[in-house]
Enzyme design. Sequence first.
Site, PDB file in Angstrom:
ATOM      1  N   SER A  24      -8.798   3.488  20.740  1.00 58.65           N
ATOM      2  CA  SER A  24      -8.666   2.496  19.675  1.00 58.65           C
ATOM      3  C   SER A  24      -7.469   2.708  18.766  1.00 58.65           C
ATOM      4  O   SER A  24      -6.920   1.761  18.234  1.00 58.65           O
ATOM      5  CB  SER A  24      -9.936   2.478  18.822  1.00 58.65           C
ATOM      6  OG  SER A  24     -11.027   2.089  19.615  1.00 58.65           O
ATOM      7  N   THR A  25      -7.065   3.957  18.555  1.00 59.86           N
ATOM      8  CA  THR A  25      -5.991   4.211  17.598  1.00 59.86           C
ATOM      9  C   THR A  25      -4.894   5.060  18.219  1.00 59.86           C
ATOM     10  O   THR A  25      -5.128   5.785  19.191  1.00 59.86           O
ATOM     11  CB  THR A  25      -6.518   4.926  16.332  1.00 59.86           C
ATOM     12  OG1 THR A  25      -7.067   6.195  16.718  1.00 59.86           O
ATOM     13  CG2 THR A  25      -7.581   4.097  15.627  1.00 59.86           C
TER      14      THR A  25
END
Length: 182
Positions: A10-11
């Site tokens: 996600s990041t």
Amino acid sequence: MALIGYARVSTTDQDLDGQRAKLELAGCSVIRSEKVSAASRAGRDELQTIIEFLRPGDELIVTRLDRLGRDTRDVLNIVHECEQRGASVTVLDPLVSTKGEMGQMVITVLGMVAQMERRFIKERQREGIQRAKERGVYKGGAARLDHDRIRKLKADGLGPSEIARAIGCSRMQVYRVLRSEL
């Protein structure tokens, strides 16, 4: 028939190495990866590229279902698009494939669990932020992008795609930063 792996985190500060290693062990000849949220399909260009190039008999492999998506409908749409191209989807943990009838049902249930997990995470996050605000210690999230550097690169004549590559983020994030400056 090709085994095509898809890895996602996600990041930008998360690591893809573990997923890539598992996909290699599973025999994937091609592995595409990206660092983007699975809350929606927006900005997931690598996944879209894989789907567009799937051929009959190919197999899309992910380490866990939540790597494919956190929304049940989205996961089912991705599986449907793969099947429309004559390809199957395999999840390594737990081992489930859409090649059989039971696989379809299990993937549907796992998709619902991933969506529910996302809701729980968001709720816990909201509760934690509220408690921190009540104690007067909430300062907001840390800035993930260097806005000054983005503005400087834009002033130097770079386009959004070039800035995104230089910073290590998506073009959409660059657009948001530049738009917020107006």
